[in-house]
Design a protein around this motif. Structure first.
Motif, PDB file in Angstrom:
ATOM      1  N   GLU A  54       0.686  -1.158  -0.207  1.00 18.38           N
ATOM      2  CA  GLU A  54       0.294   0.047   0.098  1.00 18.38           C
ATOM      3  C   GLU A  54       1.028   1.467   0.227  1.00 18.38           C
ATOM      4  O   GLU A  54       0.762   2.405  -0.881  1.00 18.38           O
ATOM      5  N   ARG A  55       2.512   1.303   0.510  1.00 19.63           N
ATOM      6  CA  ARG A  55       2.829   2.048   0.944  1.00 19.63           C
ATOM      7  C   ARG A  55       3.241   2.645  -0.887  1.00 19.63           C
ATOM      8  O   ARG A  55       3.663   4.177  -0.968  1.00 19.63           O
ATOM      9  N   ILE A  56       3.496   1.615  -1.319  1.00 14.10           N
ATOM     10  CA  ILE A  56       4.236   1.976  -2.895  1.00 14.10           C
ATOM     11  C   ILE A  56       2.732   2.311  -3.550  1.00 14.10           C
ATOM     12  O   ILE A  56       2.754   3.547  -3.946  1.00 14.10           O
ATOM     13  N   ALA A  57       2.025   1.692  -3.033  1.00 12.78           N
ATOM     14  CA  ALA A  57       0.796   2.281  -4.909  1.00 12.78           C
ATOM     15  C   ALA A  57       0.434   4.068  -4.219  1.00 12.78           C
ATOM     16  O   ALA A  57      -0.160   4.421  -4.753  1.00 12.78           O
ATOM     17  N   GLU A  58       0.611   4.464  -2.804  1.00 12.12           N
ATOM     18  CA  GLU A  58       0.340   5.176  -2.240  1.00 12.12           C
ATOM     19  C   GLU A  58       1.184   6.675  -2.875  1.00 12.12           C
ATOM     20  O   GLU A  58       1.088   7.526  -3.808  1.00 12.12           O
ATOM     21  N   ILE A  59       2.747   6.132  -2.617  1.00 13.25           N
ATOM     22  CA  ILE A  59       3.621   7.082  -4.094  1.00 13.25           C
ATOM     23  C   ILE A  59       3.765   6.915  -5.051  1.00 13.25           C
ATOM     24  O   ILE A  59       3.463   8.249  -5.787  1.00 13.25           O
ATOM     25  N   ALA A  60       2.700   6.358  -5.679  1.00 10.99           N
ATOM     26  CA  ALA A  60       2.421   6.122  -7.083  1.00 10.99           C
ATOM     27  C   ALA A  60       0.595   7.080  -7.413  1.00 10.99           C
ATOM     28  O   ALA A  60       1.411   7.732  -8.902  1.00 10.99           O
ATOM     29  N   ASN A  61       0.171   6.896  -6.477  1.00 10.30           N
ATOM     30  CA  ASN A  61      -0.959   8.023  -7.114  1.00 10.30           C
ATOM     31  C   ASN A  61      -0.594   9.316  -6.638  1.00 10.30           C
ATOM     32  O   ASN A  61      -1.115   9.974  -7.508  1.00 10.30           O
ATOM     33  N   GLN A  62       0.302   9.607  -5.591  1.00 10.05           N
ATOM     34  CA  GLN A  62       0.750  11.306  -5.411  1.00 10.05           C
ATOM     35  C   GLN A  62       1.840  11.261  -6.935  1.00 10.05           C
ATOM     36  O   GLN A  62       1.871  12.229  -6.623  1.00 10.05           O
ATOM     37  N   SER A  63       2.356  10.614  -7.555  1.00  5.24           N
ATOM     38  CA  SER A  63       3.019  10.630  -8.848  1.00  5.24           C
ATOM     39  C   SER A  63       2.571  10.468 -10.176  1.00  5.24           C
ATOM     40  O   SER A  63       2.507  11.483 -10.928  1.00  5.24           O
ATOM     41  N   GLU A  64       0.828  10.592  -9.998  1.00  3.43           N
ATOM     42  CA  GLU A  64      -0.568  10.328 -10.946  1.00  3.43           C
ATOM     43  C   GLU A  64       0.407   9.891 -11.693  1.00  3.43           C
ATOM     44  O   GLU A  64      -0.064   9.881 -12.992  1.00  3.43           O
ATOM     45  N   ALA A  65       0.469   8.261 -10.848  1.00  6.35           N
ATOM     46  CA  ALA A  65       0.665   7.394 -12.489  1.00  6.35           C
ATOM     47  C   ALA A  65      -0.482   6.633 -11.524  1.00  6.35           C
ATOM     48  O   ALA A  65      -1.488   6.960 -10.708  1.00  6.35           O
ATOM     49  N   ILE A  66      -1.040   5.785 -12.181  1.00  6.76           N
ATOM     50  CA  ILE A  66      -2.514   4.709 -11.628  1.00  6.76           C
ATOM     51  C   ILE A  66      -1.416   3.147 -10.614  1.00  6.76           C
ATOM     52  O   ILE A  66      -0.325   2.794 -10.962  1.00  6.76           O
ATOM     53  N   SER A  67      -2.125   3.415  -9.995  1.00  6.56           N
ATOM     54  CA  SER A  67      -1.635   2.515  -8.476  1.00  6.56           C
ATOM     55  C   SER A  67      -2.773   0.778  -9.250  1.00  6.56           C
ATOM     56  O   SER A  67      -3.647   0.976  -9.020  1.00  6.56           O
ATOM     57  N   VAL A  68      -1.599  -0.159  -9.047  1.00  8.20           N
ATOM     58  CA  VAL A  68      -2.723  -1.625  -8.620  1.00  8.20           C
ATOM     59  C   VAL A  68      -2.424  -2.436  -8.159  1.00  8.20           C
ATOM     60  O   VAL A  68      -1.336  -2.567  -7.976  1.00  8.20           O
ATOM     61  N   MET A  69      -3.085  -2.794  -7.232  1.00  4.65           N
ATOM     62  CA  MET A  69      -2.437  -4.086  -6.180  1.00  4.65           C
ATOM     63  C   MET A  69      -2.744  -5.547  -6.715  1.00  4.65           C
ATOM     64  O   MET A  69      -3.372  -5.566  -7.534  1.00  4.65           O
ATOM     65  N   THR A  70      -1.664  -5.678  -6.369  1.00  7.15           N
ATOM     66  CA  THR A  70      -0.977  -7.414  -7.113  1.00  7.15           C
ATOM     67  C   THR A  70      -1.029  -8.217  -6.574  1.00  7.15           C
ATOM     68  O   THR A  70      -0.040  -8.232  -5.124  1.00  7.15           O
ATOM     69  N   SER A  71      -1.053  -9.903  -6.351  1.00 15.34           N
ATOM     70  CA  SER A  71      -0.385 -10.511  -5.363  1.00 15.34           C
ATOM     71  C   SER A  71       1.209 -10.769  -4.384  1.00 15.34           C
ATOM     72  O   SER A  71       1.782 -10.225  -5.586  1.00 15.34           O
ATOM     73  N   HIS A  72       1.076 -11.009  -3.584  1.00 15.99           N
ATOM     74  CA  HIS A  72       2.822 -10.955  -3.464  1.00 15.99           C
ATOM     75  C   HIS A  72       3.363 -12.299  -3.898  1.00 15.99           C
ATOM     76  O   HIS A  72       5.003 -12.285  -3.429  1.00 15.99           O
ATOM     77  N   ARG A  73       2.535 -13.425  -4.363  1.00 19.87           N
ATOM     78  CA  ARG A  73       3.350 -14.071  -4.956  1.00 19.87           C
ATOM     79  C   ARG A  73       4.103 -14.736  -5.870  1.00 19.87           C
ATOM     80  O   ARG A  73       4.196 -15.841  -6.007  1.00 19.87           O
ATOM     81  N   HIS A  74       3.590 -13.855  -7.325  1.00 19.09           N
ATOM     82  CA  HIS A  74       4.722 -13.683  -8.422  1.00 19.09           C
ATOM     83  C   HIS A  74       6.415 -13.875  -7.743  1.00 19.09           C
ATOM     84  O   HIS A  74       6.217 -13.813  -7.153  1.00 19.09           O
ATOM     85  N   ARG A  75       6.095 -15.112  -8.849  1.00 20.75           N
ATOM     86  CA  ARG A  75       7.764 -15.636  -9.186  1.00 20.75           C
ATOM     87  C   ARG A  75       8.671 -14.248 -10.249  1.00 20.75           C
ATOM     88  O   ARG A  75       9.729 -14.088 -10.012  1.00 20.75           O
ATOM     89  N   SER A  76       7.923 -13.802 -11.200  1.00 18.72           N
ATOM     90  CA  SER A  76       8.757 -12.787 -11.375  1.00 18.72           C
ATOM     91  C   SER A  76       7.297 -11.180 -11.703  1.00 18.72           C
ATOM     92  O   SER A  76       6.706 -11.343 -11.752  1.00 18.72           O
TER      93      SER A  76
END
Length: 249
Positions: A54-76
């Motif tokens: 969520e912290r990374i997503a918040e910075i993205a939003n503040q930087s006028e980027a789009i944030s998308v929350m995804t799983s922590h299980r991805h291998r790449s």
């Protein structure tokens, strides 16, 4: 805009060698914000951050980027990009450039190169970038990924080993040696298919996600980078070097 494309930056909080590096300060800004700002200078129609924090997503939003929350299980990173493309509902034909979340110096021109080469041919499922290797020390360093390409600039193989091997000399010959730059372009339809492919033995041995594409018969176009990014940030030493780059500005 001709050949529009999206940038998706996969950025997880956990990192084996530098935990929380996406939030690490670089001259007064978090690293992920630096990456976003570089991407926003490219021709991309949108800049998206795919994260599990969520912290990374918040910075993205503040930087006028789009944030998308995804799983922590991805291998790449590509698997994370695939989930984000699905959440966003991107059409199969839309072009995505995957910019690593630890490349705060990524040149916007390089992003454009990787994006714009894809519409030239339907033969290539992925595009990436390479540059000549300049020294023997670079050739033997396992953190430097080497690429071997054919006459059409299509990837034959990627490895952490010093390839190609010169049998008739010392084993090291820089004439055909190329360093791979970890940026990828593909269409949304392909990256969704990629995420459904089983990881291949070569990918697991080398820890290189692009080998899954070659294993399953896909063609990867390698463009010669016009502008080179600084070394990506994997360690505290890398971070120190990059911070000094900003202090000199």
């Amino acid at each position: 805009m001709d050949n529009p494309f999206h940038i998706i930056i996969p950025s997880r909080y956990a990192s084996t060698r530098l935990p929380g590096k996406a939030l690490t300060d670089i001259a007064g800004k978090p690293m992920i914000q630096r990456v976003i700002e570089q991407c926003q200078q490219s021709d991309a129609s949108s800049v998206i951050v795919a994260t599990d924090d969520e912290r990374i997503a918040e910075i993205a939003n503040q930087s006028e980027a789009i944030s998308v929350m995804t799983s922590h299980r991805h291998r790449s990173g590509s698997e994370r990009v695939a989930e984000a493309a699905g959440i966003l509902g991107l059409d199969d034909h839309e072009v995505i450039v995957n910019v690593q979340g630890d490349e705060p110096g990524i040149p916007p021109s390089l992003v454009n190169q990787v994006a714009h080469v894809l519409p030239e041919s339907g033969l290539w499922v992925m595009s990436t970038a390479v540059t000549p290797i300049q020294s023997e020390s670079e050739m033997i360093e396992s953190s430097v990924v080497k690429a071997v390409v054919n006459a059409a600039g299509e990837a034959l193989y990627f490895s952490r080993a010093p390839i190609p091997f010169d049998r008739n000399r010392s084993g090291l010959n820089l004439a055909c040696a190329k360093r791979h730059i970890g940026i990828y372009g593909y269409r949304a339809g392909f990256i969704r298919d990629y995420a459904k492919m089983n990881p291949c033995p070569l990918e697991e041995l080398e820890q290189l996600e692009q080998l899954r594409v070659l294993w399953h018969g896909g063609k990867i176009k390698c463009v010669q980078a016009d502008d080179l990014p600084p070394t990506g940030i994997d360690t505290e030493q890398d971070l120190k070097v990059f911070r000094s780059h900003f202090s000199l500005k």
